[in-house]
Design a protein around this motif. Structure first.
Motif, PDB file in Angstrom:
ATOM      1  N   THR A  70      24.313 -49.392  14.895  1.00 58.38           N
ATOM      2  CA  THR A  70      24.523 -50.337  13.800  1.00 58.38           C
ATOM      3  C   THR A  70      23.272 -50.415  12.937  1.00 58.38           C
ATOM      4  OG1 THR A  70      25.390 -52.554  13.297  1.00 58.38           O
ATOM      5  CG2 THR A  70      23.734 -52.403  15.045  1.00 58.38           C
ATOM      6  N   GLY A  71      23.381 -51.116  11.814  1.00 55.49           N
ATOM      7  CA  GLY A  71      22.288 -51.212  10.863  1.00 55.49           C
ATOM      8  C   GLY A  71      21.020 -51.790  11.469  1.00 55.49           C
ATOM      9  N   ALA A  72      19.883 -51.285  11.020  1.00 49.43           N
ATOM     10  CA  ALA A  72      18.600 -51.690  11.597  1.00 49.43           C
ATOM     11  C   ALA A  72      18.347 -53.186  11.466  1.00 49.43           C
ATOM     12  CB  ALA A  72      17.476 -50.899  10.924  1.00 49.43           C
ATOM     13  N   VAL A  78      22.407 -57.865  17.609  1.00 45.39           N
ATOM     14  CA  VAL A  78      23.490 -57.250  18.376  1.00 45.39           C
ATOM     15  C   VAL A  78      23.027 -56.951  19.797  1.00 45.39           C
ATOM     16  CG1 VAL A  78      24.982 -55.210  18.551  1.00 45.39           C
ATOM     17  CG2 VAL A  78      24.624 -56.311  16.335  1.00 45.39           C
ATOM     18  N   ALA A  79      21.808 -56.456  19.945  1.00 43.70           N
ATOM     19  CA  ALA A  79      21.286 -56.139  21.276  1.00 43.70           C
ATOM     20  C   ALA A  79      21.187 -57.381  22.151  1.00 43.70           C
ATOM     21  CB  ALA A  79      19.917 -55.473  21.149  1.00 43.70           C
ATOM     22  N   LEU A  80      20.783 -58.495  21.588  1.00 42.27           N
ATOM     23  CA  LEU A  80      20.717 -59.739  22.353  1.00 42.27           C
ATOM     24  C   LEU A  80      22.100 -60.248  22.733  1.00 42.27           C
ATOM     25  CD1 LEU A  80      17.877 -61.650  20.460  1.00 42.27           C
ATOM     26  CD2 LEU A  80      17.803 -60.806  22.816  1.00 42.27           C
ATOM     27  N   SER A  81      23.062 -60.023  21.848  1.00 44.52           N
ATOM     28  CA  SER A  81      24.428 -60.491  22.104  1.00 44.52           C
ATOM     29  C   SER A  81      25.171 -59.594  23.083  1.00 44.52           C
ATOM     30  CB  SER A  81      25.209 -60.549  20.789  1.00 44.52           C
ATOM     31  OG  SER A  81      24.604 -61.437  19.876  1.00 44.52           O
ATOM     32  N   MET A  82      24.745 -58.328  23.199  1.00 46.22           N
ATOM     33  CA  MET A  82      25.421 -57.360  24.059  1.00 46.22           C
ATOM     34  C   MET A  82      24.414 -56.744  25.028  1.00 46.22           C
ATOM     35  SD  MET A  82      28.635 -57.315  23.216  1.00 46.22           S
ATOM     36  CE  MET A  82      29.023 -55.927  24.266  1.00 46.22           C
TER      37      MET A  82
END
Length: 317
Positions: A70-72, A78-82
């Motif tokens: 995904t976009g930078a 996103v990494a924290l959510s997943m």
């Protein structure tokens, strides 16, 4: 799948049909590799939630390993959510969409995935289409699902991609290897330059003609969903409810399908089961919460129990 389901013009996707078409199951001694690898390429600065919904659904459908690209600017969120996923940062346009040049980061990586989903939450039609057109030649080994903005690669009327194409191919008339497209009626009208009312008037034939024209699996979504294969086979699913007509619902559906495909299901089976699971999840939420007001993020949480209930020896739903 049993031969008797191919005898009628349109094959129904009820509980009995699904139980006669069981999904691939890993062995009890199997590991996450046996359950398959899925890559979700999705999201934009304005819609980071779409990638989270799709990725969550892919895991809930049973995929073993998940990578998100995904976009930078949104990758850290996103990494924290997943926490279950590897998250890859991709180059963005000035508007926060995934840039065509982001293909360079994925080259050499995409060959490792069994299923690839592209599109949820992506913005900038021109940039997205240039990105998809450039990446597809590297995905002929994988089961590919194109959703939302990524589907526009089949739209012959596309002009916005000119700024990115640099004289290269501007759209796909027919896929060399079938992929899955998941439009609703409005999106199908956009893709085919047809009137939405004409799509709604004959959805089965619209899906069938599009599947043949594009050499693609096509799931024309609605209260009744028609799934067409390039060879003319057609499945029909009746069901679902108005509560599923909510932001993020389609992202969740595409994630379920990608997760099932990663587990080893052919695209047509992953799509058929994904549509059915999505609808039945909506029914369960309606019973527990009410006909309106449940959230797209809640749909995927119903999927594991539904998969268990719909196994060949299961109790049903």
């Amino acid at each position: 799948m049993s031969d008797d389901l191919y005898n009628s013009d349109t094959m129904p996707l009820d509980d009995a049909a699904l139980k006669r078409w069981p999904l691939p199951m890993p062995s009890q001694e199997g590991d996450k590799e046996e359950r398959g690898r899925v890559l979700v390429i999705a999201g934009s600065r304005e819609m980071p939630g779409a990638v989270i919904l799709a990725a969550t659904a892919a895991l809930r459908a049973g995929a073993g390993k998940l990578t998100i690209a995904t976009g930078a600017s949104i990758a850290p969120v996103v990494a924290l959510s997943m926490p279950e996923a590897r998250v890859v940062e991709l180059q963005e346009t000035v508007n926060g969409a995934i840039a065509p040049g982001a293909i360079d980061v994925l080259t050499g990586m995409v060959s490792r995935f069994d299923a690839v989903l592209i599109g949820p939450g992506m913005q900038d039609e021109g940039a997205t289409c240039a990105f998809v057109l450039g990446l597809l030649p590297q995905l002929e080994h994988a089961k590919v699902v194109l959703d939302a903005c990524a589907m526009n690669v089949v739209r012959r009327q596309l002009q916005a991609v000119d700024a990115y194409s640099q004289g290269q191919q501007k759209y796909i008339a027919s896929f060399s290897t079938p992929v899955l497209l998941t439009p609703h009626a409005g999106e199908m009208a956009h893709l085919t330059a047809a009137d939405k009312d004409s799509v709604l008037a004959n959805p089965a034939e619209t899906a069938r003609q599009a599947a043949r024209r594009w050499n693609a699996m096509v799931a024309l979504k609605g209260a009744t969903t028609h799934i067409a294969a390039p060879d003319g086979r057609l499945w029909r699913h009746d069901g679902g409810n108005i509560g599923l007509a909510i932001s993020g619902s389609g992202d969740t559906l595409s994630g379920i399908i990608a997760g099932l495909a990663a587990r080893g299901a052919p695209l047509e089976q992953a799509c058929a089961w994904g549509v059915a699971l999505h609808a039945r999840a909506g029914d369960r939420l309606q019973q527990r919460i009410g006909p309106l007001g449940f959230l797209a993020r809640e749909i995927a949480f119903e999927v594991p129990a539904l998969l268990h209930a719909l196994r060949p020896d299961g109790p049903g739903t």
